[in-house]
Motif scaffolding. Structure first.
Motif, PDB file in Angstrom:
ATOM      1  N   TYR A  26       0.821  -1.212   0.000  1.00 27.74           N
ATOM      2  CA  TYR A  26       0.000   0.000   0.000  1.00 27.74           C
ATOM      3  C   TYR A  26       0.856   1.264   0.000  1.00 27.74           C
ATOM      4  O   TYR A  26       0.374   2.348  -0.271  1.00 27.74           O
ATOM      5  N   GLN A  62       9.601   2.889   9.114  1.00 28.61           N
ATOM      6  CA  GLN A  62       8.154   3.119   9.295  1.00 28.61           C
ATOM      7  C   GLN A  62       7.794   3.310  10.772  1.00 28.61           C
ATOM      8  O   GLN A  62       8.378   4.128  11.425  1.00 28.61           O
ATOM      9  N   SER A  63       6.856   2.523  11.284  1.00 31.94           N
ATOM     10  CA  SER A  63       6.321   2.826  12.618  1.00 31.94           C
ATOM     11  C   SER A  63       7.305   2.654  13.764  1.00 31.94           C
ATOM     12  O   SER A  63       6.998   3.055  14.889  1.00 31.94           O
ATOM     13  N   TYR A 188       4.445  13.670   9.394  1.00 32.85           N
ATOM     14  CA  TYR A 188       4.226  12.245   9.658  1.00 32.85           C
ATOM     15  C   TYR A 188       4.842  11.382   8.545  1.00 32.85           C
ATOM     16  O   TYR A 188       5.543  10.398   8.813  1.00 32.85           O
ATOM     17  N   TYR A 240       0.596  -3.542  16.897  1.00 36.73           N
ATOM     18  CA  TYR A 240      -0.751  -3.371  16.362  1.00 36.73           C
ATOM     19  C   TYR A 240      -1.725  -4.260  17.144  1.00 36.73           C
ATOM     20  O   TYR A 240      -1.599  -4.402  18.351  1.00 36.73           O
TER      21      TYR A 240
HETATM   22  N1  GLU Z   1       3.643   5.018   7.484  1.00 39.08           N
HETATM   23  C1  GLU Z   1       2.868   3.852   7.754  1.00 39.08           C
HETATM   24  C2  GLU Z   1       1.383   4.176   7.712  1.00 39.08           C
HETATM   25  O1  GLU Z   1       0.979   5.204   8.143  1.00 39.08           O
HETATM   26  C3  GLU Z   1       3.268   3.326   9.072  1.00 39.08           C
HETATM   27  C4  GLU Z   1       2.589   2.042   9.376  1.00 39.08           C
HETATM   28  C5  GLU Z   1       3.402   1.132  10.232  1.00 39.08           C
HETATM   29  O2  GLU Z   1       4.596   0.904  10.035  1.00 39.08           O
HETATM   30  O3  GLU Z   1       2.775   0.627  11.139  1.00 39.08           O
HETATM   31  O4  GLU Z   1       0.584   3.427   7.262  1.00 39.08           O
END
Ligand code: GLU
Length: 304
Positions: A26, A62-63, A188, A240
Protein backbone atom coordinates in the motif's frame (compact mmCIF):
# COMPACT_ATOMS: atom_id res chain seq x y z
CA UNK A 1 26.82 -12.48 27.45
CA UNK A 2 27.50 -13.27 23.82
CA UNK A 3 24.42 -14.41 21.90
CA UNK A 4 26.14 -15.04 18.55
CA UNK A 5 25.81 -18.82 18.60
CA UNK A 6 22.09 -18.75 19.36
CA UNK A 7 21.50 -16.10 16.70
CA UNK A 8 23.44 -18.06 14.06
CA UNK A 9 21.53 -21.27 14.79
CA UNK A 10 18.07 -19.72 14.87
CA UNK A 11 18.79 -17.59 11.80
CA UNK A 12 19.52 -20.79 9.85
CA UNK A 13 16.37 -22.51 11.14
CA UNK A 14 14.12 -19.58 10.21
CA UNK A 15 15.84 -19.03 6.86
CA UNK A 16 15.39 -22.68 5.90
CA UNK A 17 11.66 -22.60 6.57
CA UNK A 18 9.11 -21.10 4.15
CA UNK A 19 9.03 -17.29 4.20
CA UNK A 20 5.32 -16.48 4.44
CA UNK A 21 3.30 -13.27 4.03
CA UNK A 22 3.57 -10.27 1.70
CA UNK A 23 5.48 -7.02 1.58
CA UNK A 24 3.48 -3.86 2.30
CA UNK A 25 2.29 -2.84 -1.13
CA UNK A 26 0.00 0.00 0.00
CA UNK A 27 3.10 2.21 0.08
CA UNK A 28 4.30 1.65 -3.52
CA UNK A 29 7.97 2.20 -2.71
CA UNK A 30 7.95 -0.50 -0.01
CA UNK A 31 6.96 -3.15 -2.53
CA UNK A 32 10.27 -2.53 -4.23
CA UNK A 33 12.50 -4.48 -1.81
CA UNK A 34 13.83 -8.02 -2.01
CA UNK A 35 11.16 -9.96 -0.05
CA UNK A 36 13.74 -12.51 1.09
CA UNK A 37 16.06 -9.98 2.71
CA UNK A 38 16.79 -11.10 6.25
CA UNK A 39 19.09 -9.46 8.76
CA UNK A 40 19.59 -9.44 12.51
CA UNK A 41 21.74 -7.37 14.85
CA UNK A 42 22.09 -7.39 18.62
CA UNK A 43 23.84 -4.88 20.88
CA UNK A 44 24.30 -5.73 24.53
CA UNK A 45 24.72 -3.51 27.58
CA UNK A 46 28.12 -5.15 28.11
CA UNK A 47 29.31 -3.84 24.77
CA UNK A 48 29.00 -7.01 22.67
CA UNK A 49 27.59 -6.76 19.17
CA UNK A 50 26.73 -9.36 16.58
CA UNK A 51 25.04 -9.18 13.19
CA UNK A 52 24.08 -11.70 10.54
CA UNK A 53 22.58 -11.59 7.04
CA UNK A 54 21.39 -8.23 5.69
CA UNK A 55 21.98 -6.38 8.94
CA UNK A 56 23.86 -3.54 7.23
CA UNK A 57 21.18 -2.86 4.64
CA UNK A 58 19.10 0.23 5.38
CA UNK A 59 15.35 -0.15 5.13
CA UNK A 60 12.32 2.03 5.81
CA UNK A 61 11.75 1.84 9.58
CA UNK A 62 8.15 3.12 9.30
CA UNK A 63 6.32 2.83 12.62
CA UNK A 64 9.45 1.95 14.60
CA UNK A 65 10.12 5.70 14.50
CA UNK A 66 6.99 6.25 16.59
CA UNK A 67 8.91 5.17 19.70
CA UNK A 68 11.43 7.90 18.96
CA UNK A 69 8.90 10.66 18.25
CA UNK A 70 7.07 9.67 21.43
CA UNK A 71 10.38 9.90 23.31
CA UNK A 72 11.05 13.44 22.11
CA UNK A 73 7.49 14.64 22.80
CA UNK A 74 7.56 13.04 26.26
CA UNK A 75 10.93 14.59 27.01
CA UNK A 76 9.68 18.04 25.98
CA UNK A 77 6.18 18.04 27.48
CA UNK A 78 6.37 15.46 30.26
CA UNK A 79 3.18 13.75 31.35
CA UNK A 80 0.98 16.44 29.77
CA UNK A 81 1.14 14.41 26.54
CA UNK A 82 -1.23 11.89 28.15
CA UNK A 83 -4.02 14.51 28.06
CA UNK A 84 -3.97 14.11 24.29
CA UNK A 85 -3.75 10.31 23.92
CA UNK A 86 -4.02 7.09 25.89
CA UNK A 87 -1.89 4.07 26.74
CA UNK A 88 -4.32 1.25 26.04
CA UNK A 89 -3.94 -1.36 23.32
CA UNK A 90 -6.40 -0.61 20.55
CA UNK A 91 -7.19 -4.16 19.43
CA UNK A 92 -7.85 -2.69 15.99
CA UNK A 93 -5.66 -2.25 12.91
CA UNK A 94 -2.92 0.38 13.03
CA UNK A 95 -4.75 2.65 10.59
CA UNK A 96 -8.28 2.15 11.91
CA UNK A 97 -10.74 5.04 12.26
CA UNK A 98 -13.46 3.23 14.17
CA UNK A 99 -12.58 3.93 17.82
CA UNK A 100 -11.91 7.63 17.34
CA UNK A 101 -15.58 8.50 17.01
CA UNK A 102 -16.51 6.91 20.35
CA UNK A 103 -13.31 8.16 22.01
CA UNK A 104 -13.89 11.80 20.93
CA UNK A 105 -10.72 11.99 18.87
CA UNK A 106 -8.39 10.79 21.66
CA UNK A 107 -6.27 7.99 20.13
CA UNK A 108 -5.87 4.88 22.26
CA UNK A 109 -2.06 4.96 22.20
CA UNK A 110 0.93 6.69 20.56
CA UNK A 111 1.79 3.80 18.22
CA UNK A 112 -1.37 3.49 16.16
CA UNK A 113 -1.38 5.97 13.30
CA UNK A 114 -3.94 8.23 15.02
CA UNK A 115 -1.74 8.53 18.12
CA UNK A 116 1.42 9.08 16.10
CA UNK A 117 -0.33 11.92 14.22
CA UNK A 118 -1.18 13.60 17.54
CA UNK A 119 2.46 13.23 18.64
CA UNK A 120 3.52 14.85 15.34
CA UNK A 121 1.13 17.71 16.05
CA UNK A 122 2.66 18.15 19.53
CA UNK A 123 6.16 18.23 18.06
CA UNK A 124 5.17 20.75 15.39
CA UNK A 125 3.85 23.06 18.11
CA UNK A 126 7.06 22.71 20.15
CA UNK A 127 9.83 22.70 17.54
CA UNK A 128 10.98 25.61 15.36
CA UNK A 129 11.79 23.39 12.42
CA UNK A 130 10.20 20.00 13.16
CA UNK A 131 11.81 18.05 10.31
CA UNK A 132 15.36 19.26 11.00
CA UNK A 133 14.99 19.36 14.78
CA UNK A 134 13.64 15.82 15.04
CA UNK A 135 16.47 14.51 12.90
CA UNK A 136 19.00 16.34 15.07
CA UNK A 137 17.41 14.75 18.16
CA UNK A 138 17.58 11.32 16.57
CA UNK A 139 21.22 11.72 15.55
CA UNK A 140 22.15 12.67 19.10
CA UNK A 141 19.93 9.99 20.68
CA UNK A 142 21.41 7.27 18.51
CA UNK A 143 24.94 8.67 18.38
CA UNK A 144 24.67 8.22 14.62
CA UNK A 145 25.13 11.27 12.37
CA UNK A 146 24.37 9.29 9.20
CA UNK A 147 20.59 8.86 9.63
CA UNK A 148 18.33 10.65 7.14
CA UNK A 149 14.84 10.88 5.68
CA UNK A 150 13.93 9.31 2.35
CA UNK A 151 12.05 11.84 0.24
CA UNK A 152 11.17 9.09 -2.25
CA UNK A 153 9.44 6.99 0.41
CA UNK A 154 7.70 9.99 1.97
CA UNK A 155 6.36 11.05 -1.45
CA UNK A 156 5.33 7.52 -2.25
CA UNK A 157 3.34 7.19 0.97
CA UNK A 158 1.79 10.62 0.55
CA UNK A 159 0.60 9.75 -2.95
CA UNK A 160 -1.58 6.98 -1.47
CA UNK A 161 -2.06 8.36 2.04
CA UNK A 162 -5.85 8.47 1.94
CA UNK A 163 -6.45 6.79 5.30
CA UNK A 164 -3.92 8.89 7.17
CA UNK A 165 -5.37 12.04 5.58
CA UNK A 166 -8.82 10.95 6.75
CA UNK A 167 -7.50 10.15 10.26
CA UNK A 168 -5.76 13.48 10.69
CA UNK A 169 -8.77 15.51 9.55
CA UNK A 170 -11.09 13.41 11.69
CA UNK A 171 -8.99 14.05 14.82
CA UNK A 172 -8.85 17.73 13.90
CA UNK A 173 -12.67 17.79 13.92
CA UNK A 174 -12.45 16.83 17.63
CA UNK A 175 -9.92 19.66 18.23
CA UNK A 176 -7.14 17.22 19.08
CA UNK A 177 -4.91 18.51 16.26
CA UNK A 178 -3.80 22.13 16.74
CA UNK A 179 -1.87 22.69 13.52
CA UNK A 180 -2.80 22.58 9.85
CA UNK A 181 -3.53 18.90 9.03
CA UNK A 182 -1.40 19.14 5.88
CA UNK A 183 1.60 20.19 7.89
CA UNK A 184 1.02 17.37 10.38
CA UNK A 185 0.65 14.82 7.59
CA UNK A 186 3.78 15.98 5.77
CA UNK A 187 5.79 15.66 8.98
CA UNK A 188 4.23 12.25 9.66
CA UNK A 189 5.15 10.96 6.19
CA UNK A 190 8.67 12.30 6.66
CA UNK A 191 9.28 10.60 10.02
CA UNK A 192 7.92 7.29 8.69
CA UNK A 193 10.34 7.48 5.75
CA UNK A 194 13.52 7.33 7.86
CA UNK A 195 15.88 4.57 6.80
CA UNK A 196 18.11 2.66 9.19
CA UNK A 197 19.65 -0.80 9.30
CA UNK A 198 19.46 -3.46 12.02
CA UNK A 199 22.86 -2.48 13.35
CA UNK A 200 21.80 1.16 13.76
CA UNK A 201 18.45 0.23 15.28
CA UNK A 202 19.77 -2.14 17.92
CA UNK A 203 22.40 0.42 18.96
CA UNK A 204 19.77 3.17 19.15
CA UNK A 205 17.28 1.14 21.18
CA UNK A 206 19.89 0.04 23.70
CA UNK A 207 19.14 3.30 25.51
CA UNK A 208 15.76 1.89 26.56
CA UNK A 209 17.44 -1.27 27.87
CA UNK A 210 19.69 1.01 29.92
CA UNK A 211 16.89 2.95 31.67
CA UNK A 212 17.09 5.99 29.40
CA UNK A 213 20.88 6.41 29.56
CA UNK A 214 23.20 6.32 26.57
CA UNK A 215 25.51 3.36 27.05
CA UNK A 216 28.39 5.10 25.26
CA UNK A 217 28.77 8.06 27.64
CA UNK A 218 26.14 7.49 30.36
CA UNK A 219 24.15 10.67 29.49
CA UNK A 220 20.60 10.44 30.84
CA UNK A 221 18.47 11.27 27.77
CA UNK A 222 15.11 10.09 29.12
CA UNK A 223 14.27 9.88 32.80
CA UNK A 224 14.14 6.39 34.29
CA UNK A 225 10.39 6.78 34.61
CA UNK A 226 9.96 7.88 30.98
CA UNK A 227 12.06 4.96 29.77
CA UNK A 228 9.99 2.58 31.89
CA UNK A 229 6.71 3.94 30.59
CA UNK A 230 7.78 3.94 26.95
CA UNK A 231 8.82 0.29 27.26
CA UNK A 232 5.51 -0.56 28.85
CA UNK A 233 3.63 1.00 25.93
CA UNK A 234 5.90 -0.94 23.56
CA UNK A 235 4.95 -4.08 25.45
CA UNK A 236 1.20 -3.51 25.32
CA UNK A 237 0.82 -1.63 22.02
CA UNK A 238 3.96 -2.19 19.91
CA UNK A 239 2.58 -4.77 17.49
CA UNK A 240 -0.75 -3.37 16.36
CA UNK A 241 -3.58 -5.77 17.12
CA UNK A 242 -1.04 -8.56 17.59
CA UNK A 243 0.57 -7.05 20.69
CA UNK A 244 -0.89 -9.76 22.93
CA UNK A 245 0.45 -12.45 20.62
CA UNK A 246 3.92 -10.90 20.60
CA UNK A 247 3.92 -10.74 24.39
CA UNK A 248 2.68 -14.32 24.55
CA UNK A 249 5.31 -15.69 22.18
CA UNK A 250 8.29 -13.39 22.64
CA UNK A 251 7.77 -11.60 25.93
CA UNK A 252 9.79 -8.43 25.36
CA UNK A 253 8.83 -4.79 24.78
CA UNK A 254 9.23 -4.08 21.10
CA UNK A 255 8.00 -2.22 18.05
CA UNK A 256 7.41 -3.22 14.47
CA UNK A 257 7.03 -1.32 11.23
CA UNK A 258 5.44 -2.18 7.91
CA UNK A 259 8.87 -1.98 6.27
CA UNK A 260 9.45 -5.40 7.90
CA UNK A 261 11.59 -4.21 10.80
CA UNK A 262 11.21 -5.16 14.45
CA UNK A 263 13.17 -3.95 17.47
CA UNK A 264 12.91 -5.57 20.87
CA UNK A 265 14.46 -4.53 24.14
CA UNK A 266 15.52 -6.80 26.97
CA UNK A 267 15.85 -4.54 30.02
CA UNK A 268 19.41 -4.36 31.40
CA UNK A 269 20.61 -6.86 28.79
CA UNK A 270 20.28 -6.03 25.08
CA UNK A 271 18.44 -4.49 22.16
CA UNK A 272 17.90 -6.59 19.03
CA UNK A 273 16.63 -5.71 15.58
CA UNK A 274 15.40 -7.96 12.79
CA UNK A 275 14.54 -7.05 9.23
CA UNK A 276 12.54 -9.30 6.93
CA UNK A 277 10.02 -7.49 4.69
CA UNK A 278 7.28 -10.12 4.33
CA UNK A 279 4.49 -9.27 6.76
CA UNK A 280 1.84 -11.45 8.32
CA UNK A 281 -1.83 -10.48 8.11
CA UNK A 282 -1.48 -8.08 11.07
CA UNK A 283 1.39 -6.16 9.45
CA UNK A 284 4.27 -7.63 11.47
CA UNK A 285 7.37 -9.23 9.94
CA UNK A 286 6.67 -12.95 9.62
CA UNK A 287 10.27 -14.04 10.09
CA UNK A 288 10.94 -11.36 12.69
CA UNK A 289 8.20 -12.73 14.95
CA UNK A 290 9.36 -16.32 14.40
CA UNK A 291 13.00 -15.52 15.07
CA UNK A 292 12.29 -13.66 18.30
CA UNK A 293 10.00 -16.36 19.62
CA UNK A 294 12.76 -18.94 19.21
CA UNK A 295 15.45 -16.56 20.46
CA UNK A 296 13.88 -15.52 23.78
CA UNK A 297 12.90 -19.13 24.43
CA UNK A 298 16.39 -20.50 23.84
CA UNK A 299 18.22 -17.70 25.68
CA UNK A 300 15.61 -17.54 28.48
CA UNK A 301 15.48 -13.77 28.12
CA UNK A 302 11.73 -13.17 27.96
CA UNK A 303 10.84 -10.79 30.78
CA UNK A 304 8.13 -13.21 31.89
N1 GLU B 1 3.64 5.02 7.48
C1 GLU B 1 2.87 3.85 7.75
C2 GLU B 1 1.38 4.18 7.71
O1 GLU B 1 0.98 5.20 8.14
C3 GLU B 1 3.27 3.33 9.07
C4 GLU B 1 2.59 2.04 9.38
C5 GLU B 1 3.40 1.13 10.23
O2 GLU B 1 4.60 0.90 10.04
O3 GLU B 1 2.78 0.63 11.14
O4 GLU B 1 0.58 3.43 7.26
Amino acid sequence: MDYSEEIRDIYEVVKNNPNKGDTATYIPELADVDPDSFGIHITTIDGDEFGIGDYKHRFSIQSIVKVLTLSLAYKMLGKRIWNRLGVEPSGTAFNSLVQLEADNGIPRNPFINAGALVICDILISKLNNPKADFLAFLKNFSGNPGISYSDTIAKSEKSKGYRNIALCNFIKSFQNIDNDPNEVLNFYFDICSIKMNCNELSRTFLLYANNGRKVSDNTQILTISQSKRIKSVMQTCGFYDESGEFTFKVGLPGKSGVGGGIVAVCPKKYAISIWSPKLNSKGNSYRGMKFLELFTTRTETSIF
